[in-house]
Design an enzyme around this catalytic site. Structure first.
Site, PDB file in Angstrom:
ATOM      1  N   GLU A  55     -72.939  -7.120 -77.906  1.00 30.71           N
ATOM      2  CA  GLU A  55     -71.571  -6.833 -78.401  1.00 30.71           C
ATOM      3  C   GLU A  55     -71.359  -7.832 -79.498  1.00 30.71           C
ATOM      4  OE1 GLU A  55     -68.592  -6.367 -75.311  1.00 30.71           O
ATOM      5  OE2 GLU A  55     -69.677  -4.640 -74.747  1.00 30.71           O
ATOM      6  N   TYR A 100     -66.625   0.115 -70.231  1.00 26.61           N
ATOM      7  CA  TYR A 100     -66.597  -1.273 -70.036  1.00 26.61           C
ATOM      8  C   TYR A 100     -65.252  -1.455 -68.983  1.00 26.61           C
ATOM      9  CZ  TYR A 100     -66.033  -6.245 -71.616  1.00 26.61           C
ATOM     10  OH  TYR A 100     -66.132  -7.595 -71.791  1.00 26.61           O
ATOM     11  N   ASP A 102     -58.020 -10.407 -76.497  1.00 30.40           N
ATOM     12  CA  ASP A 102     -58.681 -11.740 -76.518  1.00 30.40           C
ATOM     13  C   ASP A 102     -57.953 -13.096 -75.924  1.00 30.40           C
ATOM     14  OD1 ASP A 102     -61.152 -10.501 -77.088  1.00 30.40           O
ATOM     15  OD2 ASP A 102     -60.520 -10.452 -79.022  1.00 30.40           O
TER      16      ASP A 102
END
Length: 266
Positions: free
Chosen positions: A49, A175, A60
């Site tokens: 990734e 995911y 993030d």
């Protein structure tokens, strides 16, 4: 069959779980990105990734934010990221590469141009954090028509209905975000993750990867017991941050090799 699907099918035949490292393109400096990708493959990565640097990466944590900041200071944007993938493909035609990032750089390039350029560069999948399934039908169609996979995130708060909705558009793998927080956050509850994976499997036959809170070999080994893939990013970036100048690639590869060994011992 996409490279991602082929890789997961081969892993399943060999009774192995996928190791998916995340690194930010252009970090710690642009010249290291392609050597880093090759080193991660040598260390045991099954899929890479590659993060697209962005100034406001809402999902993030501080570690990946710092990586994006460093890459942006070097002028690394989406065009440069695609160039990294093209260079990687000069020597590696087998390892799937997924671009992970945000809608803004794609919209700035134009979705049609992005999908076309990504496929030509050798990208196998794309994960856009802020493209919810309700708003990306056209994008999903474009990605499929170009033979790539569209990966989606699922959260601990995702309902069964939401999982089913995502599964209709997704391909490659799903995911699962292992905690309520940003990348690299702590307090991973393995028992909760273990309970959620069967619920996801009831709605899809796609492989399920787990990430966002995996920081060491022991946790990766535990997650590999019930997930199809382990995604690890912030811990790799921290290893590079702590490494002496010029040794970041070797440090990242050494760390990932330990993760691979632990998963294979599960």
């Amino acid at each position: 069959m996409s490279r991602i699907q082929a890789r997961f099918e081969q892993l399943a035949k060999n009774r192995r779980k996928a190791l998916i490292p995340f690194v930010t393109a252009g970090d710690p400096e642009p010249g290291m990105t392609v050597p880093l990708m090759h080193a991660l493959v040598e260390a045991g990565a099954d899929v890479i990734e590659l993060g697209v640097p962005f100034s406001d990466p809402m999902a993030d944590g501080p570690v990946v934010q710092r990586a994006s900041d460093r890459a942006l200071l070097h002028g690394v944007g989406l065009e440069r990221v695609l160039a990294f993938v093209r260079e990687f493909r000069d020597k590696n035609q087998d390892t799937p590469v997924v671009l992970m990032g945000y809608a803004n750089p794609i919209e700035a390039m134009g979705v049609e141009r992005y999908v076309e350029n990504a496929r030509q560069a050798g990208v196998d999948g794309t994960l856009v954090v802020d493209y919810p399934p309700e708003e990306c039908g056209y994008f999903a169609d474009l990605v499929r028509k170009h033979g790539m996979d569209l990966i989606f995130l699922l959260a601990p708060t995702s309902s069964d209905a939401r999982i089913a909705q995502v599964a209709k558009l997704a391909s490659g793998y799903l995911y699962y975000v292992s905690l309520k927080g940003v990348t690299g956050a702590g307090n991973l509850d393995l028992s909760e993750v273990g309970e959620r994976i069967p619920r996801i499997r009831r709605e899809t036959k796609l492989p399920v990867g787990v990430g966002f809170g995996i920081r060491d070999a022991a946790t990766a080994k535990a997650v590999a017991a019930f997930a199809d893939a382990v995604v690890i990013g912030s811990a790799i970036i921290q290893e590079m941050e702590a490494a002496p100048a010029g040794e970041q690639v070797q440090s990242a590869a050494r760390f990932l090799k330990g993760i691979r060994a632990a998963m294979d011992a599960a």
